[in-house]
Design an enzyme around this catalytic site. Structure first.
Site: not given
Length: 338
Positions: A85, A83, A99, A174, A105, A77, A73, A204
């Site tokens: 990174d 991208g 983030e 998403p 998150n 994310h 995950r 999932h």
């Protein structure tokens, strides 16, 4: 008549996706630059990099199988924001907002301590060589493999971003309650196809979801999409006991209730039965415009080898989304270098 109906659905879906896509165009990070990722990037500078990651992941997954889903995950994310990174790993500082507090998150992502352990081992062996973004990409592959999923070669050479974007994390990742048109548009925005979307949703099979993310589903259209036989009734009753209509937002349930610690295709069988835990999962099969995605769900439910192949290809494709701004190799994945 069937052909005409299929054409009408196809036209409607394409138009709807295009509208969503154009609306998001201004904020896309289309890191489809010609990346210099290669399989041999660390052959001379850190030849033991992949072995180090594998060893640490093996220990972590043996200790707690949920670590596999956690790392996978994190990689997802990460790649959907700027991208792949390593920006998802950055902590907040006086000069940078990370983030981790983004809506998709916060209270959801785990595994940061495991990333720290792997990074410490890499720094001890090859100081300043292996990026945190590459660490995540390799570890995600190993996570899948260690719980029974497919292997794929991971091109490496990513750089770690010096910035993060909580704004893009809030808009580009998403969400569990989004409809199929929006989901397809978000994936197209990252250079990923509808097939990639349905294949990657298969991650999932080893994931857990929080009550707050599946409450609307189990008190909404679950009964309408499922066959609602005895098995469905028992499953829904269990879900509602875990997740009441009010409160207990952080209670969790596996998205694949049959084999939650094994990477397999049984997840798609639950979607075929209308028992997908998340609305975004069930949309792949039950959406009125989901004729293409529904066919893929059927294919993956029937043939695990095709699912594994498409999943592996999609993971490489997603992992090759790089940040065109470049960056550095962080010494500590939580902070930019000083």
């Amino acid at each position: 008549m069937e052909a005409a109906a299929s054409f009408s659905k196809s036209l409607f879906l394409n138009l709807a996706v295009m509208i969503c896509f154009l609306g998001a165009l201004g904020r896309l990070v289309m890191a489809q630059d010609q990346s210099k990722l290669t399989l041999s990037y660390y052959d001379k500078s850190c030849p033991t990099a992949q072995q180090i990651v594998r060893k640490e992941m093996d220990c972590a997954v043996r200790q707690n199988p949920r670590n596999a889903a956690a790392i996978l995950r994190l990689h997802f994310h990460d790649c959907f924001v700027q991208g792949c990174d390593g920006s998802v790993l950055l902590d907040d500082t006086a000069t940078l907002i990370g983030e981790k507090t983004a809506s998709q998150n916060v209270n959801s992502l785990i595994g940061f301590d495991l990333v720290d352990r792997i990074k410490n081992q890499l720094e001890g062996e090859c100081p300043g060589v292996v990026s945190c973004a590459d660490l995540l990409a390799i570890a995600a592959r190993d996570a899948v493999l260690l719980v029974g999923g497919p292997y794929w070669d991971v091109p490496v050479g990513r750089q770690d971003s010096k910035i993060a974007s909580v704004e893009l994390a809030n808009t580009d990742i998403p969400t569990p309650n989004q409809n199929l048109v929006t989901l397809i548009a978000k994936f197209i925005g990252k250079g990923l196809s509808t097939q990639d979307l349905v294949a990657l949703i298969g991650s999932h099979t080893i994931g857990m979801a929080r009550c707050v993310n599946f409450r609307d589903r189990i008190y909404g259209d679950f009964v309408a999409t499922s066959e609602f036989d005895l098995g469905s009734k028992i499953y829904l009753s269990k879900l509602q006991s875990i997740c009441p209509e009010i409160g207990h937002d952080s209670k969790i349930s596996p998205m694949d209730y049959v084999s939650p610690n094994v990477f397999d295709n049984i997840f798609y069988e639950s979607i075929l039965k209308g028992e997908g835990l998340l609305n975004s999962d069930q949309e792949m099969y039950s959406s009125l415009v989901g004729f293409e995605t529904a066919d893929l769900v059927k294919t993956y439910a029937l043939d695990p080898l095709i699912f594994f192949k498409h999943f592996s290809d999609a993971m490489v494709k997603m992992g090759n989304i790089t940040n065109p701004l470049g960056g550095e190799v962080r010494k500590n994945c939580r902070f930019v270098n000083t």
